[in-house]
Design a protein around this motif. Structure first.
Motif, PDB file in Angstrom:
ATOM      1  N   VAL A 255     -18.613  80.601  45.522  1.00  0.00           N
ATOM      2  CA  VAL A 255     -19.933  81.413  45.436  1.00  0.00           C
ATOM      3  C   VAL A 255     -20.856  81.164  44.796  1.00  0.00           C
ATOM      4  N   ASP A 256     -21.848  80.934  45.330  1.00  0.00           N
ATOM      5  CA  ASP A 256     -23.368  80.446  44.791  1.00  0.00           C
ATOM      6  C   ASP A 256     -24.643  81.134  45.365  1.00  0.00           C
ATOM      7  N   PRO A 257     -25.053  82.177  44.749  1.00  0.00           N
ATOM      8  CA  PRO A 257     -26.283  82.915  45.639  1.00  0.00           C
ATOM      9  C   PRO A 257     -27.276  82.302  46.052  1.00  0.00           C
ATOM     10  N   GLU A 258     -27.503  80.997  45.777  1.00  0.00           N
ATOM     11  CA  GLU A 258     -28.603  79.943  45.688  1.00  0.00           C
ATOM     12  C   GLU A 258     -27.944  79.241  47.031  1.00  0.00           C
ATOM     13  N   ASP A 259     -26.777  79.275  47.464  1.00  0.00           N
ATOM     14  CA  ASP A 259     -26.309  78.447  48.551  1.00  0.00           C
ATOM     15  C   ASP A 259     -25.249  79.365  49.479  1.00  0.00           C
ATOM     16  N   VAL A 260     -25.808  80.269  50.012  1.00  0.00           N
ATOM     17  CA  VAL A 260     -24.756  80.994  50.928  1.00  0.00           C
ATOM     18  C   VAL A 260     -24.438  80.135  51.967  1.00  0.00           C
ATOM     19  N   GLU A 261     -25.469  79.400  52.659  1.00  0.00           N
ATOM     20  CA  GLU A 261     -25.107  78.591  53.796  1.00  0.00           C
ATOM     21  C   GLU A 261     -23.711  77.748  53.635  1.00  0.00           C
ATOM     22  N   THR A 262     -23.591  77.089  52.471  1.00  0.00           N
ATOM     23  CA  THR A 262     -22.352  76.243  52.288  1.00  0.00           C
ATOM     24  C   THR A 262     -21.111  77.223  52.365  1.00  0.00           C
ATOM     25  N   LEU A 263     -21.138  78.310  51.704  1.00  0.00           N
ATOM     26  CA  LEU A 263     -20.162  79.375  51.738  1.00  0.00           C
ATOM     27  C   LEU A 263     -19.723  79.715  53.185  1.00  0.00           C
ATOM     28  N   ALA A 264     -20.912  80.302  54.069  1.00  0.00           N
ATOM     29  CA  ALA A 264     -20.638  80.525  55.547  1.00  0.00           C
ATOM     30  C   ALA A 264     -20.039  79.045  56.075  1.00  0.00           C
ATOM     31  N   ASP A 265     -20.415  78.035  55.800  1.00  0.00           N
ATOM     32  CA  ASP A 265     -19.686  76.926  56.577  1.00  0.00           C
ATOM     33  C   ASP A 265     -18.267  76.594  56.279  1.00  0.00           C
ATOM     34  N   LEU A 266     -18.225  76.995  54.920  1.00  0.00           N
ATOM     35  CA  LEU A 266     -16.656  76.957  54.597  1.00  0.00           C
ATOM     36  C   LEU A 266     -15.553  77.683  55.268  1.00  0.00           C
TER      37      LEU A 266
END
Length: 114
Positions: free
Chosen positions: A64-75
């Motif tokens: 969980v990285d607030p600066e990189d929500v897109e990677t979390l969504a992809d995962l």
């Protein structure tokens, strides 16, 4: 087969009914079986039923990285896809012996859905 090479229709119908009952029981079992899928080396885990219903989603706080929500969504998407793929594979393994038997009953009996 009866003399003359004609199948016994009553016997075929009994076999088809038994197979249908087995398929319904297997579908119910699959709907209650849970399968998991992962992404990011296990950082995200999705649990779905054999029928494809999403039951649980676990996300490791490290991802969980607030600066990189897109990677979390992809995962998350990758984990759900993996779980769905695993559920489809389970369904194929469980239903294969039953659906393979349809061909033995006269080419699928020519009934819709068979």
């Amino acid at each position: 087969m009866r003399p003359g090479g004609q199948p016994n229709m009553q016997q075929l119908l009994k076999q088809a009914q038994k197979m249908q009952e087995q398929m319904l029981a297997m579908q119910e079992e699959l709907a209650n079986t849970e399968v998991t899928g992962t992404a990011g080396g296990g950082l995200v885990t999705a649990t779905v039923t054999g029928g494809g219903e999403l039951r649980a989603l676990a996300i490791d706080p490290k991802v969980v990285d607030p600066e990189d929500v897109e990677t979390l969504a992809d995962l998350v998407i990758a984990a759900v896809r993996d779980a769905s793929h695993n559920a489809q594979q389970l369904a194929s393994e469980k239903m294969g012996p039953l659906t393979g038997g349809l061909n033995a009953l006269g080419g699928g009996l020519g009934l819709p859905g068979m």
